[in-house]
Design a protein around this motif. Sequence first.
Motif, PDB file in Angstrom:
ATOM      1  N   GLY A   1     -41.919  -5.524 -30.476  1.00  0.00           N
ATOM      2  CA  GLY A   1     -42.739  -6.023 -29.374  1.00  0.00           C
ATOM      3  C   GLY A   1     -42.763  -5.144 -28.144  1.00  0.00           C
ATOM      4  N   GLN A   2     -42.149  -3.986 -28.193  1.00  0.00           N
ATOM      5  CA  GLN A   2     -42.136  -3.109 -27.025  1.00  0.00           C
ATOM      6  C   GLN A   2     -43.533  -2.659 -26.631  1.00  0.00           C
ATOM      7  OE1 GLN A   2     -39.344  -2.537 -25.097  1.00  0.00           O
ATOM      8  NE2 GLN A   2     -38.693  -4.162 -26.477  1.00  0.00           N
ATOM      9  N   CYS A   3     -44.387  -2.435 -27.608  1.00  0.00           N
ATOM     10  CA  CYS A   3     -45.754  -2.000 -27.308  1.00  0.00           C
ATOM     11  C   CYS A   3     -46.513  -3.090 -26.556  1.00  0.00           C
ATOM     12  CB  CYS A   3     -46.489  -1.613 -28.586  1.00  0.00           C
ATOM     13  SG  CYS A   3     -46.577  -2.913 -29.836  1.00  0.00           S
TER      14      CYS A   3
ATOM     15  N   GLU B   1     -59.333   4.958 -19.698  1.00  0.00           N
ATOM     16  CA  GLU B   1     -58.388   5.912 -19.132  1.00  0.00           C
ATOM     17  C   GLU B   1     -57.292   5.235 -18.305  1.00  0.00           C
ATOM     18  OE1 GLU B   1     -58.490  10.056 -16.556  1.00  0.00           O
ATOM     19  OE2 GLU B   1     -60.329   9.304 -17.476  1.00  0.00           O
ATOM     20  N   SER B   2     -57.609   4.122 -17.709  1.00  0.00           N
ATOM     21  CA  SER B   2     -56.617   3.404 -16.898  1.00  0.00           C
ATOM     22  C   SER B   2     -55.420   2.939 -17.732  1.00  0.00           C
ATOM     23  CB  SER B   2     -57.268   2.206 -16.206  1.00  0.00           C
ATOM     24  OG  SER B   2     -57.776   1.291 -17.167  1.00  0.00           O
ATOM     25  N   GLU B   3     -55.595   2.825 -19.042  1.00  0.00           N
ATOM     26  CA  GLU B   3     -54.519   2.379 -19.934  1.00  0.00           C
ATOM     27  C   GLU B   3     -53.706   3.542 -20.528  1.00  0.00           C
ATOM     28  OE1 GLU B   3     -53.486  -0.766 -20.552  1.00  0.00           O
ATOM     29  OE2 GLU B   3     -54.959  -1.401 -19.053  1.00  0.00           O
ATOM     30  N   TYR B   4     -54.141   4.765 -20.329  1.00  0.00           N
ATOM     31  CA  TYR B   4     -53.477   5.910 -20.950  1.00  0.00           C
ATOM     32  C   TYR B   4     -51.974   5.981 -20.658  1.00  0.00           C
ATOM     33  CZ  TYR B   4     -58.010   8.078 -22.216  1.00  0.00           C
ATOM     34  OH  TYR B   4     -59.252   8.357 -22.749  1.00  0.00           O
ATOM     35  N   PRO B   5     -51.545   5.854 -19.399  1.00  0.00           N
ATOM     36  CA  PRO B   5     -50.097   5.946 -19.142  1.00  0.00           C
ATOM     37  C   PRO B   5     -49.293   4.882 -19.889  1.00  0.00           C
ATOM     38  CG  PRO B   5     -51.316   6.187 -17.095  1.00  0.00           C
ATOM     39  CD  PRO B   5     -52.298   5.754 -18.140  1.00  0.00           C
ATOM     40  N   ALA B   6     -49.783   3.651 -19.909  1.00  0.00           N
ATOM     41  CA  ALA B   6     -49.076   2.575 -20.602  1.00  0.00           C
ATOM     42  C   ALA B   6     -49.044   2.819 -22.106  1.00  0.00           C
ATOM     43  CB  ALA B   6     -49.730   1.231 -20.291  1.00  0.00           C
ATOM     44  N   VAL B   7     -50.138   3.310 -22.661  1.00  0.00           N
ATOM     45  CA  VAL B   7     -50.185   3.595 -24.094  1.00  0.00           C
ATOM     46  C   VAL B   7     -49.208   4.703 -24.458  1.00  0.00           C
ATOM     47  CG1 VAL B   7     -51.632   4.516 -25.951  1.00  0.00           C
ATOM     48  CG2 VAL B   7     -52.535   2.752 -24.433  1.00  0.00           C
TER      49      VAL B   7
ATOM     50  N   ALA C   1     -45.817   3.227 -24.438  1.00  0.00           N
ATOM     51  CA  ALA C   1     -45.622   2.370 -25.605  1.00  0.00           C
ATOM     52  C   ALA C   1     -45.324   3.202 -26.846  1.00  0.00           C
ATOM     53  CB  ALA C   1     -46.853   1.499 -25.833  1.00  0.00           C
ATOM     54  N   ALA C   2     -46.047   4.293 -27.024  1.00  0.00           N
ATOM     55  CA  ALA C   2     -45.816   5.159 -28.181  1.00  0.00           C
ATOM     56  C   ALA C   2     -44.427   5.780 -28.129  1.00  0.00           C
ATOM     57  CB  ALA C   2     -46.892   6.237 -28.260  1.00  0.00           C
TER      58      ALA C   2
ATOM     59  N   VAL D   1     -50.678   8.606 -30.883  1.00  0.00           N
ATOM     60  CA  VAL D   1     -51.696   8.798 -29.855  1.00  0.00           C
ATOM     61  C   VAL D   1     -52.323  10.159 -30.061  1.00  0.00           C
ATOM     62  CG1 VAL D   1     -52.128   9.021 -27.383  1.00  0.00           C
ATOM     63  CG2 VAL D   1     -50.455   7.341 -28.210  1.00  0.00           C
ATOM     64  N   HIS D   2     -53.639  10.157 -30.203  1.00  0.00           N
ATOM     65  CA  HIS D   2     -54.406  11.401 -30.321  1.00  0.00           C
ATOM     66  C   HIS D   2     -55.119  11.621 -28.997  1.00  0.00           C
ATOM     67  CE1 HIS D   2     -53.788  11.471 -34.670  1.00  0.00           C
ATOM     68  NE2 HIS D   2     -54.052  10.171 -34.647  1.00  0.00           N
ATOM     69  N   GLU D   3     -54.754  12.667 -28.306  1.00  0.00           N
ATOM     70  CA  GLU D   3     -55.396  12.994 -27.035  1.00  0.00           C
ATOM     71  C   GLU D   3     -56.734  13.677 -27.324  1.00  0.00           C
ATOM     72  OE1 GLU D   3     -54.140  12.079 -24.121  1.00  0.00           O
ATOM     73  OE2 GLU D   3     -52.089  11.598 -24.698  1.00  0.00           O
TER      74      GLU D   3
END
Length: 65
Positions: free
Chosen positions: A14-16, A42-48, A51-52, A62-64
């Motif tokens: 559940g960490q993600c 883009e606003s979610e990028y840091p959190a994603v 999470a990864a 995560v594929h940039e």
Amino acid sequence: MKIEVDKDACIGSGQCLLTAPEVFDQRDDDAIVELLDAEPPESEYPAVRDAARGCPAGAITVHEN
């Protein structure tokens, strides 16, 4: 950014979900990850990214762009 999850590798920690609740959820029956948005804003990028990195099973890729 594009996200992939490996449900077979997921251990349901559940960490993600705690880190990026707009992008990840868990199934009710077994707590396995559910991807809500494979191409989040883009606003979610840091959190994603967090999470990864924090996934104990390495189930998030995560594929940039």
